[in-house]
Every structure is written in C-alpha cells, then in structure tokens.
Design an enzyme around this catalytic site. Sequence first.
Site, mmCIF file in Angstrom:
data_model
loop_
_atom_site.group_PDB
_atom_site.id
_atom_site.type_symbol
_atom_site.label_atom_id
_atom_site.label_comp_id
_atom_site.label_asym_id
_atom_site.label_seq_id
_atom_site.Cartn_x
_atom_site.Cartn_y
_atom_site.Cartn_z
ATOM 1 N N HIS A 93 0.824 -1.212 0.000
ATOM 2 C CA HIS A 93 0.000 0.000 0.000
ATOM 3 C C HIS A 93 0.857 1.260 0.000
ATOM 4 O O HIS A 93 2.081 1.204 0.166
ATOM 5 C CB HIS A 93 -0.943 0.027 1.204
ATOM 6 C CG HIS A 93 -0.218 0.160 2.516
ATOM 7 N ND1 HIS A 93 0.446 -0.893 3.095
ATOM 8 C CD2 HIS A 93 -0.036 1.223 3.339
ATOM 9 C CE1 HIS A 93 0.990 -0.487 4.227
ATOM 10 N NE2 HIS A 93 0.731 0.797 4.396
ATOM 11 N N ASP A 95 0.528 4.874 2.100
ATOM 12 C CA ASP A 95 -0.250 5.518 3.165
ATOM 13 C C ASP A 95 -1.039 6.693 2.602
ATOM 14 O O ASP A 95 -0.513 7.491 1.821
ATOM 15 C CB ASP A 95 0.683 6.061 4.266
ATOM 16 C CG ASP A 95 1.426 4.952 5.009
ATOM 17 O OD1 ASP A 95 0.949 3.807 5.010
ATOM 18 O OD2 ASP A 95 2.486 5.269 5.584
ATOM 19 N N HIS A 249 4.778 0.246 0.275
ATOM 20 C CA HIS A 249 5.472 -0.518 1.311
ATOM 21 C C HIS A 249 4.553 -1.570 1.897
ATOM 22 O O HIS A 249 3.334 -1.530 1.720
ATOM 23 C CB HIS A 249 6.013 0.395 2.414
ATOM 24 C CG HIS A 249 4.970 1.182 3.136
ATOM 25 N ND1 HIS A 249 4.443 2.343 2.634
ATOM 26 C CD2 HIS A 249 4.336 0.968 4.311
ATOM 27 C CE1 HIS A 249 3.540 2.817 3.477
ATOM 28 N NE2 HIS A 249 3.441 2.002 4.494
ATOM 29 N N ARG A 264 4.720 6.620 14.604
ATOM 30 C CA ARG A 264 4.671 7.134 13.234
ATOM 31 C C ARG A 264 4.150 8.563 13.230
ATOM 32 O O ARG A 264 3.114 8.851 13.840
ATOM 33 C CB ARG A 264 3.760 6.268 12.358
ATOM 34 C CG ARG A 264 3.840 6.666 10.887
ATOM 35 C CD ARG A 264 2.962 5.802 10.014
ATOM 36 N NE ARG A 264 1.797 6.557 9.569
ATOM 37 C CZ ARG A 264 0.850 6.073 8.780
ATOM 38 N NH1 ARG A 264 0.925 4.817 8.354
ATOM 39 N NH2 ARG A 264 -0.166 6.807 8.407
#
Length: 277
Positions: A93, A95, A249, A264
């Site tokens: 995917h 983000d 990723h 994150r």
Amino acid sequence: MHIRKLTGLFGAEISGADLRDPACFDAIKEAFIQYSVIVIRGQRLTPDDHLAFARRFGPINVNRFFTKLESHPEVALVLKEKDQKGAIGEEWHTDHSYDVAPATGSILHALEVPPHGGDTVFVSMADVFESLSEPVRRMLRGLSAWHSSRHVFGETQGNSEAAQSGRIGNAALATQDVLHPVVIRHPLSGREGLFVNPQFTTRIEGLLPGESAAILEMIYAQCRKPEYQARVSWNVGDVTMWDNRATWHKAINDYHGYRRYMHRVTVEGCALQPAQA
Ligand SMILES: [Fe+2]
C-alpha cells in the site's frame, strides 16, 4: 554524515546524523527526494523531537484511523503485541492514497523490535513506471483511478483483530472516495511515477471492470519483482522516512510471539498532478 544506497535504484541508509540537529536537515531532505526511502540509524527521539523533525518537512497529518499516543495525538502508534497475529500494513500500500491530498511521507521510529523479522519492504513506483514499454506508459498517462479507505478502515472492519484490539478505529470516517492520476509528476523530484496500489485503489475510471483489473494487475506484477524493491531491517532507534508519492510498502509479519512497537508521524501532502501536466 554518511549515505549508503540500499539498492541500485532507490533507498539509502544514513549514519552519523542526528535528527534533532537542524544543521543535518538540508542533506536529509535532499536524500529523501533523491532516494525516496531513507533509513537514519541510531536515533533516540522523544515524541517532541520526532514531531520537530517532521515539521521541518511541513505540517503534520493526524491519521484518523490509527490509535494515537495519549500525550501527543499527532503521533500514531504502530504496534503488534506478542499475542496478536495481524500486523498493521501487511498488504502492499501507499499511506493515505485515499486522501484528496495524499501525505508527503511517513516517519517511523522503532522503539521496540522483535529479535528477528519485522522488516519493511518498499517498491519504487518511478522505477516500475520507467520499466514499462513506451506504448503502455503512454496509455497509463491518460488514466485516473479511484482510491478508497472504506473497505480497509470502514464499518465492515469492525470484526477484524486490528479493530477489536483498538489499533484502528473511527470506522465512520472511512467514507470518502478520491480520484488520482494513475501516473503523477512527483511534486518534489519531477519524476513520473505510478500512483495506484493494491490496498486502496479500487478501479480505473472509465474502464470496464475487467479492463481495469487487468491493467492494475499488469502494474502490480511488475511491482512484485524484487528488482524494484528495497528491504529495511530495523534496530531500536532507527528512523525510516518514506515518500508516499514515490513508493509502496508493506510490513513483513513474520515475528509472532514478539512485540514490535513504533511511533509514526505523517507529513501533510498536496493534490497530485498528472504526468502530462
Ligand atoms: Fe503504511
């Protein structure tokens, strides 16, 4: 500061840098634009340090689905407990591709890592695009594709382990669909690159369902070739920043029985322009 390429195409490992030091920033930003994925080894960042580094790139995007650090809601938790089976981000995917202005990049800081495994693998979408034939590239440049979060973070995910354990939430906010060019002109590097991904792209606009599925699978088959990938192994203290407009990723979920805990922070992006613009 020392920069070592991870592969022949993209990705770089940076050692001898301190992300708290503003004097390092220009070289790090340049490496981010050039290599798309940068791994900065050996950092010890507090949440405030992490946010200060991210803000040098731009405003923070607060992810509406991930669990947040209580003291710092701009910091999302990427966590798999030792008794959990599912990891966040196991599917290939990008983000935030489901947003109107997809995020510039995500900055992940490893606080606890398993004794083995738990790597993150990336794909370079500009290099995949350049590997295709010119007639196919020409066709793809004229297309747009729909992206959605509802099938991943929406109400139907209420029974998933990630939702039930509280690692993702706010399903009611997963209602938007957005159209992006299939081939974008990267806003920082100017390179052409593909902007579709298996997790959030639902279909190519204007095509028959079978045509859309076949074209996406043709792209995805190329992305799955290891020649266009880079793999990052984590140590405690490492910081990896990836460019959401240039890479895919996925998290490798091969460390059952061990805890993996990361913070994150995501940097806001902009609407994406088609390659021919
Ligand atoms: Fe992700």
